[in-house]
Design a protein around this motif. Sequence first.
Motif, PDB file in Angstrom:
ATOM      1  N   PHE B  15      50.102  17.349 135.692  1.00 53.60           N
ATOM      2  CA  PHE B  15      50.803  18.570 136.441  1.00 53.60           C
ATOM      3  C   PHE B  15      51.693  17.804 137.349  1.00 53.60           C
ATOM      4  CE2 PHE B  15      46.640  20.198 135.015  1.00 53.60           C
ATOM      5  CZ  PHE B  15      47.119  21.139 134.327  1.00 53.60           C
ATOM      6  N   THR B  49      37.915  21.193 132.288  1.00 49.38           N
ATOM      7  CA  THR B  49      38.449  22.719 132.044  1.00 49.38           C
ATOM      8  C   THR B  49      39.821  22.541 131.385  1.00 49.38           C
ATOM      9  OG1 THR B  49      37.306  23.557 133.714  1.00 49.38           O
ATOM     10  CG2 THR B  49      39.168  24.557 133.060  1.00 49.38           C
ATOM     11  N   THR B  50      40.634  21.599 131.912  1.00 43.03           N
ATOM     12  CA  THR B  50      42.029  21.240 131.333  1.00 43.03           C
ATOM     13  C   THR B  50      41.737  20.769 129.831  1.00 43.03           C
ATOM     14  OG1 THR B  50      42.728  20.553 133.444  1.00 43.03           O
ATOM     15  CG2 THR B  50      44.157  19.724 131.570  1.00 43.03           C
ATOM     16  N   LEU B  52      39.360  21.431 127.789  1.00 44.82           N
ATOM     17  CA  LEU B  52      38.973  22.584 127.176  1.00 44.82           C
ATOM     18  C   LEU B  52      40.278  23.454 126.768  1.00 44.82           C
ATOM     19  CD1 LEU B  52      36.193  23.806 126.273  1.00 44.82           C
ATOM     20  CD2 LEU B  52      36.471  25.254 128.126  1.00 44.82           C
ATOM     21  N   SER B  53      41.042  23.514 127.769  1.00 45.50           N
ATOM     22  CA  SER B  53      42.303  24.345 127.580  1.00 45.50           C
ATOM     23  C   SER B  53      43.167  23.663 126.434  1.00 45.50           C
ATOM     24  CB  SER B  53      43.036  24.443 128.878  1.00 45.50           C
ATOM     25  OG  SER B  53      42.168  25.271 129.777  1.00 45.50           O
ATOM     26  N   SER B  56      41.808  24.242 123.027  1.00 45.80           N
ATOM     27  CA  SER B  56      42.073  25.613 122.487  1.00 45.80           C
ATOM     28  C   SER B  56      43.024  26.383 122.307  1.00 45.80           C
ATOM     29  CB  SER B  56      40.852  26.339 123.246  1.00 45.80           C
ATOM     30  OG  SER B  56      41.353  26.463 124.612  1.00 45.80           O
ATOM     31  N   ILE B  58      45.448  26.715 124.616  1.00 46.08           N
ATOM     32  CA  ILE B  58      45.999  27.457 125.739  1.00 46.08           C
ATOM     33  C   ILE B  58      46.866  26.765 126.732  1.00 46.08           C
ATOM     34  CG2 ILE B  58      44.807  28.042 128.089  1.00 46.08           C
ATOM     35  CD1 ILE B  58      42.839  29.541 126.501  1.00 46.08           C
ATOM     36  N   LEU B  59      46.584  25.394 126.677  1.00 40.80           N
ATOM     37  CA  LEU B  59      47.641  24.645 127.545  1.00 40.80           C
ATOM     38  C   LEU B  59      48.144  23.490 126.662  1.00 40.80           C
ATOM     39  CD1 LEU B  59      48.290  24.325 130.559  1.00 40.80           C
ATOM     40  CD2 LEU B  59      46.464  22.818 130.785  1.00 40.80           C
ATOM     41  N   ARG B  85      44.092  31.202 118.048  1.00 42.54           N
ATOM     42  CA  ARG B  85      42.993  31.617 119.114  1.00 42.54           C
ATOM     43  C   ARG B  85      42.354  32.745 118.806  1.00 42.54           C
ATOM     44  NH1 ARG B  85      47.338  30.343 122.927  1.00 42.54           N
ATOM     45  NH2 ARG B  85      47.477  32.569 123.407  1.00 42.54           N
ATOM     46  N   PHE B  91      36.157  32.572 123.036  1.00 37.17           N
ATOM     47  CA  PHE B  91      36.091  32.282 124.422  1.00 37.17           C
ATOM     48  C   PHE B  91      34.964  32.996 125.161  1.00 37.17           C
ATOM     49  CE2 PHE B  91      40.464  31.501 123.152  1.00 37.17           C
ATOM     50  CZ  PHE B  91      40.790  30.227 123.886  1.00 37.17           C
ATOM     51  N   PHE B  93      34.345  33.090 129.027  1.00 38.21           N
ATOM     52  CA  PHE B  93      35.108  32.680 130.361  1.00 38.21           C
ATOM     53  C   PHE B  93      33.620  32.657 131.538  1.00 38.21           C
ATOM     54  CE2 PHE B  93      38.279  35.097 128.222  1.00 38.21           C
ATOM     55  CZ  PHE B  93      38.963  34.214 128.007  1.00 38.21           C
ATOM     56  N   ILE B 168      34.053  28.346 122.701  1.00 37.81           N
ATOM     57  CA  ILE B 168      34.393  27.823 123.805  1.00 37.81           C
ATOM     58  C   ILE B 168      33.594  28.449 124.906  1.00 37.81           C
ATOM     59  CG2 ILE B 168      35.842  26.977 125.505  1.00 37.81           C
ATOM     60  CD1 ILE B 168      36.929  25.759 122.985  1.00 37.81           C
ATOM     61  N   ASP B 170      32.949  28.209 128.999  1.00 36.32           N
ATOM     62  CA  ASP B 170      33.270  27.726 130.437  1.00 36.32           C
ATOM     63  C   ASP B 170      32.298  27.791 131.427  1.00 36.32           C
ATOM     64  OD1 ASP B 170      34.830  26.304 132.270  1.00 36.32           O
ATOM     65  OD2 ASP B 170      36.117  28.029 132.816  1.00 36.32           O
TER      66      ASP B 170
END
Lengths: 378, 234
Positions: B15, B49-50, B52-53, B56, B58-59, B85, B91, B93, B168, B170
Amino acid sequence: MKGILKIAYKLLVNDKGKFAALLMGITFAVFLMIMMTSLFAGILHRSSATVLNVGAKIWVMDPAVNTAVNSIPMPDYVLDAVRSINGVNYAVPLYSGGALVKLRSGVYQSVTVLGLDDSSLFGRPELIEGKIDDIYAENAFVVVKDAEFPKLENPRIGTEFEINDHRGVIVGIARVTTSGLFGVPTLYTTYNRAITYIPSSRFTDAFILVDPKSNDAVPYIKQQVANLGYLALTKDEFIEKTSTFYKYKTGLGTNVLIMTVISFIVGLSISGQTFYTFILENLEKFGALKAIGAKGKELIFMILFQATFTALTGYGLGIGFASLLITIAKLRLPDYAALITYGNLGMALVMVVIIAGISSYIGVRKVLKIEPFDIFRG
Amino acid sequence: MAGLAVKAHELIKWFGEGEAKTYAVRGVSFEADFGEMFYIEGPSGSGKTTLLSLISGILRPNSGSVLVDDKDIWSMTSDQLADFRLNKVGFVFQDFHLFPRLTTAENVAIPLILKRRDWNESMNSAMEYLEIVGIKDRANLPPVKLSGGEQQRVAIARAIASSPDILIFDEPTASLDGDTGRRIVEFVKHNVLNEMRCIIIVTHDSRIFEYADRIMKMEDGRILGIEKGGPHEE
């Protein structure tokens, strides 16, 4: 997509506080816009009352005339000249002027007197009591039963009054399609009696009413009248000229426009702000939906649906409240000049669509920016 | 085990740019199989968490690949990723993210509705999933009227409603007390996990490690090691 819309609907209406605030904002804005514009439409409509009620196809007048109530008398030769124009079926003079009548109670009351051509009585109103031929009787007047009628102490056939030291007698009670704007009762009589009873200037033809042989003759007639130095307008053109005068030369139009814009801004502020808060509060949920697999266009569709549903519901409520208030006002105040037109409704709808568009644009931008990753990150 | 569910290869994610550039995941590779509870464990800021994203859909990673069904998910368009997804991943959350204005059943039905299933059909299916997680009797209540454990079950029902291959979680115990958290994970292990499904859980709650088949430890965006899970040996 139906299921997604149902979800959007439930998310919206189940948040009762926000939904009520949204509806209130749009309803209030529509209410104000409709009230302002319908009042203006009513004023414009009434300002053309004489033109509508007399019903002549072509009106000849001095070019400086703006409305039917402020006439500038024309010399007698104009009438003869107009009658001699090819394409004119017939042309008659119309007297229009103000006078004071003394009622039996001793009270003085302003009136508008319309003097109809003696031979044809062209432009005569529809009588609900009496016979039109009685207008030729001595001192005869026909009174219009409109919102101003009670100001003449609700006269009946045979009721007497004084007009400029002349005796006047009601011989007929008429109805017209539109009441006048200025709260003054209207009397009809013959042209000759009008110019005899009412102090007049040198010239007495306020307007010349023309019936063309055909519609094709209208442009030629207008041209020939223009060559005389006068103005010939069709009924619609005269109404338009009157409207233009009130809209642009009296400040009335500007004031109504400002009030309408203020109503729009108020509605936009309340609705935009509330919808934005609604979106902000649900932003994480929209992010979760995105993570679960909702596509951007589905979320946009949901927001547009919510904004549109709110806007149309508020629009309906606003119109309902405005109609109700106008109806009640007209029952209590006969002079209340408000008229809901398709134009008003269309204008308010456009304004509401703009409010919904701007509100949803803000929401859509916010929702499209949210990343599902932000939901994980917390 | 019934086969490979997810294969992450040399995943890198950072990032910021320039001096602000921070690596969250540094060259992570691992595989998770169907039929296993795969834990990703590590301290805060370790990149779990990154990661995981990234796996999945997401990121988007800066480099590396994530293979599901032998296809790199990061070669997909954004609409294809949304479909991925919706159909392949469920998911749960950390904060559940249930819609407070919808009923419990409607919350569970959301993935089915996104799949364009008929409303009534979706609601009927939602009731079945609520029965699986044991709170069918709460179907018409809004989530705010449920306890934390019940809300977690609603979130699980919603996650499994679209019959995903990969589930998933979290920090599934972060919002729950110790006992409830353990009961939930135990429930997932015995009722949600099957040979056709892989469950990946991000957690730093050692009290639920006993339910893991494998535990991948992370720190500073790197894998420290992958251990076998299961009950602690005293």
